[in-house]
Design a protein around this motif. Structure first.
Motif, PDB file in Angstrom:
ATOM      1  N   ASP A  91      50.126  31.726  40.203  1.00 56.07           N
ATOM      2  CA  ASP A  91      49.232  31.265  41.255  1.00 56.07           C
ATOM      3  C   ASP A  91      48.098  30.431  40.665  1.00 56.07           C
ATOM      4  O   ASP A  91      47.487  30.803  39.664  1.00 56.07           O
ATOM      5  CB  ASP A  91      48.648  32.497  41.957  1.00 56.07           C
ATOM      6  N   ARG A  92      47.792  29.306  41.283  1.00 56.59           N
ATOM      7  CA  ARG A  92      46.808  28.393  40.711  1.00 56.59           C
ATOM      8  C   ARG A  92      45.385  28.934  40.750  1.00 56.59           C
ATOM      9  O   ARG A  92      44.572  28.654  39.887  1.00 56.59           O
ATOM     10  CB  ARG A  92      46.846  27.062  41.469  1.00 56.59           C
ATOM     11  N   LYS A  93      45.088  29.718  41.765  1.00 59.73           N
ATOM     12  CA  LYS A  93      43.713  30.219  41.878  1.00 59.73           C
ATOM     13  C   LYS A  93      43.465  31.408  40.948  1.00 59.73           C
ATOM     14  O   LYS A  93      42.536  31.429  40.158  1.00 59.73           O
ATOM     15  CB  LYS A  93      43.423  30.639  43.333  1.00 59.73           C
ATOM     16  N   GLU A  94      44.339  32.400  41.039  1.00 59.18           N
ATOM     17  CA  GLU A  94      44.069  33.645  40.324  1.00 59.18           C
ATOM     18  C   GLU A  94      44.613  33.671  38.908  1.00 59.18           C
ATOM     19  O   GLU A  94      44.192  34.480  38.091  1.00 59.18           O
ATOM     20  CB  GLU A  94      44.628  34.834  41.117  1.00 59.18           C
ATOM     21  N   ALA A  95      45.590  32.796  38.611  1.00 59.86           N
ATOM     22  CA  ALA A  95      46.114  32.785  37.252  1.00 59.86           C
ATOM     23  C   ALA A  95      46.344  31.345  36.826  1.00 59.86           C
ATOM     24  O   ALA A  95      47.392  30.962  36.334  1.00 59.86           O
ATOM     25  CB  ALA A  95      47.392  33.611  37.166  1.00 59.86           C
ATOM     26  N   ASN A  96      45.317  30.577  37.052  1.00 58.00           N
ATOM     27  CA  ASN A  96      45.283  29.154  36.753  1.00 58.00           C
ATOM     28  C   ASN A  96      45.807  28.794  35.371  1.00 58.00           C
ATOM     29  O   ASN A  96      46.499  27.799  35.175  1.00 58.00           O
ATOM     30  CB  ASN A  96      43.824  28.689  36.918  1.00 58.00           C
ATOM     31  N   TYR A  97      45.500  29.634  34.395  1.00 57.39           N
ATOM     32  CA  TYR A  97      45.763  29.314  32.996  1.00 57.39           C
ATOM     33  C   TYR A  97      47.245  29.061  32.714  1.00 57.39           C
ATOM     34  O   TYR A  97      47.615  28.069  32.083  1.00 57.39           O
ATOM     35  CB  TYR A  97      45.226  30.450  32.125  1.00 57.39           C
ATOM     36  N   PHE A  98      48.129  29.960  33.165  1.00 55.17           N
ATOM     37  CA  PHE A  98      49.553  29.812  32.843  1.00 55.17           C
ATOM     38  C   PHE A  98      50.193  28.680  33.634  1.00 55.17           C
ATOM     39  O   PHE A  98      51.151  28.067  33.185  1.00 55.17           O
ATOM     40  CB  PHE A  98      50.303  31.132  33.071  1.00 55.17           C
ATOM     41  N   ASP A  99      49.623  28.431  34.789  1.00 57.01           N
ATOM     42  CA  ASP A  99      50.086  27.277  35.553  1.00 57.01           C
ATOM     43  C   ASP A  99      49.833  26.000  34.745  1.00 57.01           C
ATOM     44  O   ASP A  99      50.714  25.152  34.588  1.00 57.01           O
ATOM     45  CB  ASP A  99      49.337  27.238  36.890  1.00 57.01           C
ATOM     46  N   VAL A 100      48.636  25.900  34.183  1.00 59.83           N
ATOM     47  CA  VAL A 100      48.272  24.738  33.371  1.00 59.83           C
ATOM     48  C   VAL A 100      49.152  24.653  32.127  1.00 59.83           C
ATOM     49  O   VAL A 100      49.657  23.592  31.763  1.00 59.83           O
ATOM     50  CB  VAL A 100      46.783  24.800  32.977  1.00 59.83           C
ATOM     51  N   ILE A 101      49.365  25.804  31.473  1.00 60.30           N
ATOM     52  CA  ILE A 101      50.182  25.831  30.257  1.00 60.30           C
ATOM     53  C   ILE A 101      51.604  25.353  30.545  1.00 60.30           C
ATOM     54  O   ILE A 101      52.198  24.578  29.794  1.00 60.30           O
ATOM     55  CB  ILE A 101      50.219  27.262  29.657  1.00 60.30           C
ATOM     56  N   THR A 102      52.155  25.848  31.650  1.00 60.62           N
ATOM     57  CA  THR A 102      53.524  25.461  32.018  1.00 60.62           C
ATOM     58  C   THR A 102      53.620  23.940  32.174  1.00 60.62           C
ATOM     59  O   THR A 102      54.528  23.298  31.639  1.00 60.62           O
ATOM     60  CB  THR A 102      53.927  26.151  33.335  1.00 60.62           C
ATOM     61  N   THR A 103      52.647  23.375  32.867  1.00 65.52           N
ATOM     62  CA  THR A 103      52.597  21.924  33.043  1.00 65.52           C
ATOM     63  C   THR A 103      52.500  21.220  31.691  1.00 65.52           C
ATOM     64  O   THR A 103      53.169  20.222  31.436  1.00 65.52           O
ATOM     65  CB  THR A 103      51.383  21.551  33.914  1.00 65.52           C
ATOM     66  N   ARG A 104      51.670  21.802  30.776  1.00 60.21           N
ATOM     67  CA  ARG A 104      51.470  21.179  29.467  1.00 60.21           C
ATOM     68  C   ARG A 104      52.745  21.207  28.627  1.00 60.21           C
ATOM     69  O   ARG A 104      53.063  20.271  27.898  1.00 60.21           O
ATOM     70  CB  ARG A 104      50.343  21.892  28.727  1.00 60.21           C
ATOM     71  N   ILE A 105      53.480  22.316  28.717  1.00 60.63           N
ATOM     72  CA  ILE A 105      54.710  22.443  27.930  1.00 60.63           C
ATOM     73  C   ILE A 105      55.716  21.360  28.342  1.00 60.63           C
ATOM     74  O   ILE A 105      56.246  20.633  27.498  1.00 60.63           O
ATOM     75  CB  ILE A 105      55.327  23.855  28.101  1.00 60.63           C
ATOM     76  N   PHE A 106      55.914  21.221  29.628  1.00 63.83           N
ATOM     77  CA  PHE A 106      56.873  20.204  30.077  1.00 63.83           C
ATOM     78  C   PHE A 106      56.345  18.795  29.851  1.00 63.83           C
ATOM     79  O   PHE A 106      57.120  17.848  29.709  1.00 63.83           O
ATOM     80  CB  PHE A 106      57.250  20.440  31.545  1.00 63.83           C
ATOM     81  N   GLY A 107      55.021  18.662  29.773  1.00 58.23           N
ATOM     82  CA  GLY A 107      54.415  17.360  29.492  1.00 58.23           C
ATOM     83  C   GLY A 107      54.887  16.790  28.168  1.00 58.23           C
ATOM     84  O   GLY A 107      54.936  15.575  27.982  1.00 58.23           O
ATOM     85  N   GLN A 108      55.236  17.685  27.220  1.00 62.03           N
ATOM     86  CA  GLN A 108      55.692  17.234  25.904  1.00 62.03           C
ATOM     87  C   GLN A 108      56.933  16.341  26.003  1.00 62.03           C
ATOM     88  O   GLN A 108      57.167  15.508  25.133  1.00 62.03           O
ATOM     89  CB  GLN A 108      56.017  18.452  25.026  1.00 62.03           C
ATOM     90  N   ILE A 109      57.762  16.584  27.006  1.00 58.35           N
ATOM     91  CA  ILE A 109      58.966  15.747  27.149  1.00 58.35           C
ATOM     92  C   ILE A 109      58.868  14.865  28.391  1.00 58.35           C
ATOM     93  O   ILE A 109      59.878  14.416  28.942  1.00 58.35           O
ATOM     94  CB  ILE A 109      60.251  16.605  27.201  1.00 58.35           C
ATOM     95  N   GLY A 110      57.637  14.668  28.843  1.00 54.66           N
ATOM     96  CA  GLY A 110      57.416  13.772  29.983  1.00 54.66           C
ATOM     97  C   GLY A 110      58.068  14.251  31.262  1.00 54.66           C
ATOM     98  O   GLY A 110      58.398  13.467  32.134  1.00 54.66           O
ATOM     99  N   SER A 111      58.226  15.578  31.334  1.00 56.93           N
ATOM    100  CA  SER A 111      58.890  16.146  32.515  1.00 56.93           C
ATOM    101  C   SER A 111      57.924  17.085  33.230  1.00 56.93           C
ATOM    102  O   SER A 111      56.773  17.256  32.820  1.00 56.93           O
ATOM    103  CB  SER A 111      60.144  16.897  32.055  1.00 56.93           C
ATOM    104  N   SER A 112      58.374  17.701  34.330  1.00 56.99           N
ATOM    105  CA  SER A 112      57.571  18.733  34.983  1.00 56.99           C
ATOM    106  C   SER A 112      58.509  19.791  35.540  1.00 56.99           C
ATOM    107  O   SER A 112      59.673  19.498  35.847  1.00 56.99           O
ATOM    108  CB  SER A 112      56.703  18.120  36.084  1.00 56.99           C
TER     109      SER A 112
END
Lengths: 303, 303
Positions: free
Chosen positions: A197-218
């Motif tokens: 959840d973006r509000k209550e567990a913002n951190y892992f949401d951001v991390i997940t986005t960052r991980i896929f960012g490495q290969i230009g994906s989401s």
DNA sequence: TTTCCTTACGCCTATCGTAAGCATA
DNA sequence: TATGCTTACGATAGGCGTAAGGAAA
């Protein structure tokens, strides 16, 4: 003229010696000022404390009462000084500590154990709170310090990283990649994902986005939840995969397995300590130092 | 420089006001000396108690600790003063009181009830002792005051008569004089007598001798005992007659009846209060006064 | 600028020491 | 006479007030 501890200190010595000269000697003074102070005290109490004239000196009933009471009061005063000195050194007081679920397997108990054994006279108040709520609680002062996911810099807060954990991928035990040691990021990009959840567990949401960012994906997010257990349950149900920090293995949810990810650049989940700069006081300082000490010792193990 | 109550009195006010000027005003002084005293206190405690610079003023952790503790200590100090004042007025303390069996029916409970209701904070220690033992106990200081048969004047003792009781004759219920209202002394001179032990109950032995002295006679003592109950039991057994004070009627021993004696000059048994002149202290004074007060009220009844 | 605490300095109270007086043993 | 507490008085330390300095709002 008011009652002072000096009067009682003098009185106790005199009551023990029953001789003004000897008592004065023990108090490093001469008889006459001692006489005066005792007379002041008797004036305060509205009653004689010693029977003079007849020798040796004797306590009156009121004097006997005051002797017992004075000893207690002087001892009490000593304890007050001691307690305050301890509070000044951060060895006594109260501390309200918040922590996130993710710190429960290793870090949090390690810190608390170390701290309570070093500072047994500090009362701890422990609260489990998700990171964004910890930030609010720090602001309002309802907690003194929190073990949380790192905050984006807030001017009033101080944070220090305590622990870095590798990110793993969690998948159902019957998944087709279940036998692999590690899984390529490109392969994961095809899978449905459960995220936080973006509000209550913002951190892992951001991390997940960052991980896929490495290969230009989401990621293809099919579901969100706010608690780790809920997310793992969803994974177990086969609805999708998720990224979790290594310590989540300790939760060992049935039907869920954890596998390494083949990263270009490894990405870590961090656990941080956060507190308000303004509120730094000895008890908090000692807690911060203890936490950093424990962190130092744990880092090599988790790397 | 030592910790004094003054420091804490100032500190508490400042901690409540969190403003040196206002606190000083409440303490009827100016800011600078207050600053100095607080600095002295902080020096004593080895830690700052207030966070200055930033306004408004705030307590440090040590300051909060000291605030709670200081209030307690100052309250404790007030209680010490109060207790001592009470002791000085004889309203608090300890008192060991001896009494003889003969005071039990009326006098002793009346005095104790009155005293405890007036001075509930004095701890009483009650001991039943025969009069000669009370004299010894007063000497050694193991009792403070005694309700006893009058002492022949001892220089260190003070005594006051509390109660005068007529002497009666006790006789077996089946005695040939049992139907009489009063019995002539000359008739009693013919009867066998049970009397009291000379050492432990000297007083009644002397009284018995004095009663018969009125007619120039002396009793035929067939037996002695030291306790009232034992003597009455012996009378009930028909071994002899005995003289007892009027209050002995309250013991109502089965088989024993009490009759008046036809006296030339009435002879009374007296109950007295005895204490050591040296040991007079407020608690004792209050007890003596209470006892005399009760005595005043009882005398008309028993006369 | 205003508010508020500290520093600086002088006064003065109250504690302490010295010396003499007085009571007890 | 010796011991022990109080009274008397002078010295002095320390608490308090006044005035000025400096930091925060």
């Amino acid at each position: 003229m008011n009652l002072e501890l000096r009067h009682l200190r003098y009185f106790v010595v005199l009551a023990e010696e029953l001789n003004f000269a000897r008592a004065a000697r023990r108090l490093h003074m001469t008889q006459p000022p001692l006489s005066q102070q005792i007379m002041q005290l008797e004036d305060q109490m509205g009653t004689p404390l010693f029977i003079r004239g007849r020798r040796p000196l004797r306590l009156t009933d009121a004097g006997s009462e005051l002797l017992v009471q004075s000893k207690r009061l002087l001892e009490h005063a000593d304890n007050v000084v001691l307690s305050t000195k301890q509070a000044g050194r951060g060895e006594r007081g109260n501390l309200t500590i918040a922590f996130i679920t993710g710190s429960l397997p290793y870090l949090f108990p390690a810190i608390i154990n170390r701290y309570t054994s070093k500072f047994p006279n500090v009362n701890l108040n422990l609260k489990e709170l998700v990171s964004p709520f910890q930030r609010d609680a720090l602001h309002t002062g309802s907690i003194d310090v929190g073990i949380m996911r790192p905050l984006q810099d807030e001017p009033n807060f101080e944070t220090r990283i305590l622990l870095k954990e590798r990110m793993l991928v969690a998948l159902p035990a019957n998944h087709r990649y279940a036998q692999r040691q590690a899984i390529e990021l490109e392969e994961l990009a095809q899978e449905p994902f459960v995220s936080f959840d973006r509000k209550e567990a913002n951190y892992f949401d951001v991390i997940t986005t960052r991980i896929f960012g490495q290969i230009g994906s989401s990621p293809k997010i099919v579901q969100t939840a706010s608690q780790m257990y809920t997310v793992l349950a969803t994974v177990a149900a086969g609805m999708g995969l998720t990224f979790v920090p290594e310590s989540a293995k300790a939760l060992s949810f049935p039907g869920v397995i954890f596998r390494e990810i083949a990263f270009a650049t490894p990405i870590y989940a961090e656990l941080a300590l956060g507190w308000r700069r303004e509120r730094v006081q000895p008890v908090l300082t000692n807690f911060i130092n203890t936490a950093l000490e424990v962190s130092e010792e744990m880092l090599p193990i988790t790397k």
